[in-house]
Scaffold this active site. Sequence first.
Site, PDB file in Angstrom:
ATOM      1  N   ASP A   1      -5.101  11.618   8.744  1.00  0.00           N
ATOM      2  CA  ASP A   1      -5.095  11.704   7.280  1.00  0.00           C
ATOM      3  C   ASP A   1      -3.785  12.315   6.767  1.00  0.00           C
ATOM      4  O   ASP A   1      -3.266  13.281   7.325  1.00  0.00           O
ATOM      5  CB  ASP A   1      -6.276  12.566   6.781  1.00  0.00           C
ATOM      6  CG  ASP A   1      -7.460  11.739   6.337  1.00  0.00           C
ATOM      7  OD1 ASP A   1      -7.264  10.556   6.021  1.00  0.00           O
ATOM      8  OD2 ASP A   1      -8.578  12.289   6.315  1.00  0.00           O
TER       9      ASP A   1
ATOM     10  N   TYR B   1      -2.340  -1.073  11.143  1.00  0.00           N
ATOM     11  CA  TYR B   1      -2.540  -1.631   9.800  1.00  0.00           C
ATOM     12  C   TYR B   1      -1.348  -1.278   8.902  1.00  0.00           C
ATOM     13  O   TYR B   1      -0.764  -2.151   8.247  1.00  0.00           O
ATOM     14  CB  TYR B   1      -3.835  -1.098   9.172  1.00  0.00           C
ATOM     15  CG  TYR B   1      -3.884  -1.364   7.688  1.00  0.00           C
ATOM     16  CD1 TYR B   1      -4.128  -2.646   7.209  1.00  0.00           C
ATOM     17  CD2 TYR B   1      -3.621  -0.347   6.752  1.00  0.00           C
ATOM     18  CE1 TYR B   1      -4.130  -2.913   5.843  1.00  0.00           C
ATOM     19  CE2 TYR B   1      -3.612  -0.602   5.392  1.00  0.00           C
ATOM     20  CZ  TYR B   1      -3.868  -1.889   4.943  1.00  0.00           C
ATOM     21  OH  TYR B   1      -3.848  -2.148   3.585  1.00  0.00           O
TER      22      TYR B   1
ATOM     23  N   LYS C   1       1.788  -3.704   6.909  1.00  0.00           N
ATOM     24  CA  LYS C   1       2.231  -3.722   5.503  1.00  0.00           C
ATOM     25  C   LYS C   1       3.750  -3.527   5.439  1.00  0.00           C
ATOM     26  O   LYS C   1       4.434  -4.169   4.646  1.00  0.00           O
ATOM     27  CB  LYS C   1       1.511  -2.639   4.691  1.00  0.00           C
ATOM     28  CG  LYS C   1       0.048  -2.938   4.463  1.00  0.00           C
ATOM     29  CD  LYS C   1      -0.177  -4.152   3.561  1.00  0.00           C
ATOM     30  CE  LYS C   1      -1.583  -4.675   3.609  1.00  0.00           C
ATOM     31  NZ  LYS C   1      -1.808  -5.958   2.967  1.00  0.00           N
TER      32      LYS C   1
ATOM     33  N   SER D   1       0.833  -1.197   0.000  1.00  0.00           N
ATOM     34  CA  SER D   1       0.000   0.000   0.000  1.00  0.00           C
ATOM     35  C   SER D   1       0.871   1.252   0.000  1.00  0.00           C
ATOM     36  O   SER D   1       1.968   1.273   0.577  1.00  0.00           O
ATOM     37  CB  SER D   1      -0.852  -0.031   1.271  1.00  0.00           C
ATOM     38  OG  SER D   1      -1.467   1.203   1.493  1.00  0.00           O
TER      39      SER D   1
END
Length: 351
Positions: free
Chosen positions: A311, A162, A166, A137
């Site tokens: 974000d 999360y 990755k 990702s």
Amino acid sequence: MNNNSQLSTLNSPLVLVTGGTGYIGSHTVVELQQSGYEVVIVDNLSNSNIEVLDGITRITGIKPQFEQVDCCDYQKLADVFNKHKGIKAVIHFAASKAVGESVEKPLLYYRNNLQSLINLLEIMIANNAPNLVFSSSCTVYGQPDVLPVTEDAPVKPAMSPYGNTKQIDEEIIRDTAYSGAPLKSILLRYFNPIGAHPSAEIGELPIGVPQNLVPFITQTAIGLRKELSVFGKDYNTPDGSCIRDYINVVDLAKAHVIAIERLLENRAADKVETFNIGTGRGLSVLELVNIFQQATGATLPYRITGRREGDIEQVWANPHKANNVLGWTAKETIEDTLRSAWRWEQKIRRQ
Ligand code: NAD
Ligand code: WQD
């Protein structure tokens, strides 16, 4: 499969797709089948449902083989390799993927996303299945210092458990491949996958309130949600909203077929290769909202609200490596992609 390919001399190579009833996995199974591959899906249905197999079958005319197995269950996963002889390549989609949930339940994420990969690698090595395409990702870049971001940009400290899974999964794959174990891998770093198959037979099926932008947009436009909250208009971007690289899910699926073919044909330049899979075009949230309304004719009530914690302000891909080395390019327009998401939303609400 490419007709000139050396693979045409082989008889339907068998590819294992973990997470193959999920959003990206199901679209990839379709592209694999349409390219001549035979597919075995392993999925525990924790975030997808069995009817996806019917959608795939309606598109391709071929029902993929399916095993309801949790990749964290070593023995059951090993049994899949014993039962389906001749698996030479694996695409590993199976993972938990909700960023917010990973902050609340980090151990669930570390167990699911790390243990499933470790099991899979051990079993692949034991079964002489040396080729792995892995779902990574753009989250590994965090907020890049230079945009558009290239594959050699530094991996930034993860913003969520999360995202950390990755990063660690990428390291596990590199360490294993460079240890001398019989493993080659292509890591695909996806940007923001959106849209659905043009047939509207398969698409994204978020459970509960969607956290991602496009499913929230389509659910709002169809009347399931009152309005879209645009998270922040005070970012350092031209219109103040965040910028992302939205990649059509079928284009993304096709990148996997190319990667599998590259591994099976021994064309990879290194034991582990990494590619950005994005369009190279950044779009703001407000731009996307406007394009959605223009492309579909639907009305989308929205309101600017505060920023969402965690974000990234802006990120989009430099996809030149994928374009030049893989020969892969994103083809679908953003308008067609949003129309496909809208058709899918309309279809699932009619059922
Ligand atoms: P998804 O949830 O739709 O698909 C994942 C599938 O894996 C689901 O069908 C789920 O039931 C299955 N699964 C989960 N844990 C499993 C396990 N232990 N054993 C067997 N099956 C299991 O998600 P998606 O959007 O299709 O994402 C696929 C992959 O791509 C994931 O690895 C995700 O992290 C990665 N990714 C997704 C995005 C995105 O925005 N969708 C972006 C970048 C990377
Ligand atoms: C896109 C933009 C939001 C919802 C996530 C993961 C990332 C990767 C892709 C897996 C952002 C804005 C959203 C809403 C909004 N997944 N937004 N209102 O956050 O870029 O990435 O999915 O690897 O790891 O973090 O995607 O779709 O959630 O948001 O304004 O209701 O839309 O602020 O700018 P994101 P997203």
